[in-house]
Scaffold this motif. Structure first.
Motif, PDB file in Angstrom:
ATOM      1  N   GLN A  53       0.797  -1.228   0.000  1.00 49.31           N
ATOM      2  CA  GLN A  53       0.000   0.000   0.000  1.00 49.31           C
ATOM      3  C   GLN A  53       0.835   1.287   0.000  1.00 49.31           C
ATOM      4  O   GLN A  53       0.445   2.274  -0.589  1.00 49.31           O
ATOM      5  CB  GLN A  53      -0.966   0.035   1.192  1.00 49.31           C
ATOM      6  N   HIS A 208     -11.180  -2.862  -3.843  1.00 51.81           N
ATOM      7  CA  HIS A 208     -10.043  -2.329  -4.592  1.00 51.81           C
ATOM      8  C   HIS A 208     -10.008  -2.957  -5.986  1.00 51.81           C
ATOM      9  O   HIS A 208     -10.054  -4.184  -6.125  1.00 51.81           O
ATOM     10  CB  HIS A 208      -8.747  -2.639  -3.842  1.00 51.81           C
ATOM     11  N   ASP A 265      -1.044   4.314  -2.120  1.00 52.45           N
ATOM     12  CA  ASP A 265      -2.287   4.029  -2.821  1.00 52.45           C
ATOM     13  C   ASP A 265      -3.385   4.833  -2.133  1.00 52.45           C
ATOM     14  O   ASP A 265      -3.745   4.571  -0.983  1.00 52.45           O
ATOM     15  CB  ASP A 265      -2.585   2.526  -2.762  1.00 52.45           C
ATOM     16  N   ARG A 267      -6.448   4.909  -2.608  1.00 56.51           N
ATOM     17  CA  ARG A 267      -7.741   4.254  -2.506  1.00 56.51           C
ATOM     18  C   ARG A 267      -7.885   3.449  -1.221  1.00 56.51           C
ATOM     19  O   ARG A 267      -8.995   3.287  -0.718  1.00 56.51           O
ATOM     20  CB  ARG A 267      -7.951   3.341  -3.726  1.00 56.51           C
ATOM     21  N   CYS A 268      -6.795   2.937  -0.691  1.00 55.68           N
ATOM     22  CA  CYS A 268      -6.869   2.010   0.447  1.00 55.68           C
ATOM     23  C   CYS A 268      -6.016   2.454   1.631  1.00 55.68           C
ATOM     24  O   CYS A 268      -5.721   1.649   2.516  1.00 55.68           O
ATOM     25  CB  CYS A 268      -6.479   0.606   0.017  1.00 55.68           C
TER      26      CYS A 268
END
Length: 296
Positions: A53, A208, A265, A267-268
């Motif tokens: 990540q 994801h 990342d 998104r996460c």
């Protein structure tokens, strides 16, 4: 920490070592010059990024052009917002955003100053937030300005089964009034009613697109609102979820050095920054990789 994997077999100078932080997320990449990664090395780095990540690469010497070129290997880049002065942060390179407290002739060269930046996901108030961010350290203060990251995979996995059931189909409005430093965004009329404030609506629980893992997508706390709930119910549930963000077992703190490149990342993960002494200097250059709209 043990070396998790060594890839790009061959000459020693071509080896890439991925060393996990030992925390819920994050790994350091060793043995690379980001200006000259071959396709095999880049593929290995990208796999490590999806797994951990957040990646840290130390000891880099990157021009703005180098930073943009490396970032573009992950996808198209967002243009940095225009400053309040009407100028680009870096003339001729519109993709570069400067995070700094430094002033030249009384004018700030960047944004966010020296204060705390609270937990947030970059630009989640947009319909299509950026996929990833990269931050490159040019000057760092002797103390403070550390950046912490938390894993939204790990937080979701830790939720009780009943909470997961309760939030499975909820949508959350991500406020666009304030930035992570608490400042009102340019051109926005401030309001503290989350039901009427500007912002984008996203699923609270997302999958994801690259890893297939479920994650919580909170964005930032201030003015957040869970659609379809009474305001008091929304506030109570969000407060409950945010207690997980504050738990140390889900995060990793990075202490910066000059030449560090950190990519995460968007998104996460979420991230925050410690305040630092405003009489010291901190200059970071950032790029962002564009996101993709979710399938209808």
């Amino acid at each position: 920490m043990s070396v998790e994997s060594t890839i790009a077999r061959g000459a020693v100078h071509d080896a890439i070592e991925i060393i996990p932080t030992g925390a819920a997320l994050g790994a350091q990449v060793q043995g690379v010059d980001l200006r000259s990664l071959d396709d095999r090395q880049f593929a290995a780095l990208k796999r490590a990024w999806h797994q951990h990540q957040v990646l840290l690469v130390r000891g880099q010497t990157l021009s703005d052009q180098d930073l943009v070129a490396f970032s573009r290997r992950f996808g198209d880049l967002d243009l940095a917002p225009v400053q309040e002065t009407g100028r680009r942060f870096v003339e001729g390179i519109p993709e570069i955003y400067i995070v700094s407290n430094v002033r030249v002739n009384g004018e700030p060269i960047g944004s966010l100053g020296a204060g705390e930046a609270v937990w947030h996901t970059d630009m989640s108030y947009l319909e299509v937030p950026p996929m990833a961010s990269m931050l490159y350290a040019i000057e760092v203060p002797p103390v403070g300005g550390n950046t912490s990251f938390c894993s939204m995979y790990a937080i979701y996995d830790a939720l009780p089964a009943e909470t997961k059931r309760r939030i499975a189909t909820l949508k959350i409005k991500h406020d666009g009034t304030y930035n992570s430093g608490g400042y009102v965004r340019q051109g926005v009329t401030p309001t503290d009613d989350p039901r009427t404030s500007p912002g984008a609506v996203h699923p609270l629980v997302c999958v994801h697109p690259d890893t297939g893992r479920q994650m919580l997508y909170l964005g930032r706390r201030r003015n957040a609102y869970l659609l379809g709930l009474e305001l008091g119910e929304s506030e109570a549930l969000l407060d409950e979820l945010w207690t997980y963000v504050e738990r140390a077992e889900f995060s990793w703190e990075h202490i910066w050095r000059v030449g560090d490149l950190v990519m995460w990342d968007n998104r996460c993960t979420m991230h925050r920054r410690d305040p630092f002494d405003d009489s010291t200097r901190r200059i970071m250059h950032r790029t962002q990789i564009k996101g993709h709209a979710r399938p209808a």
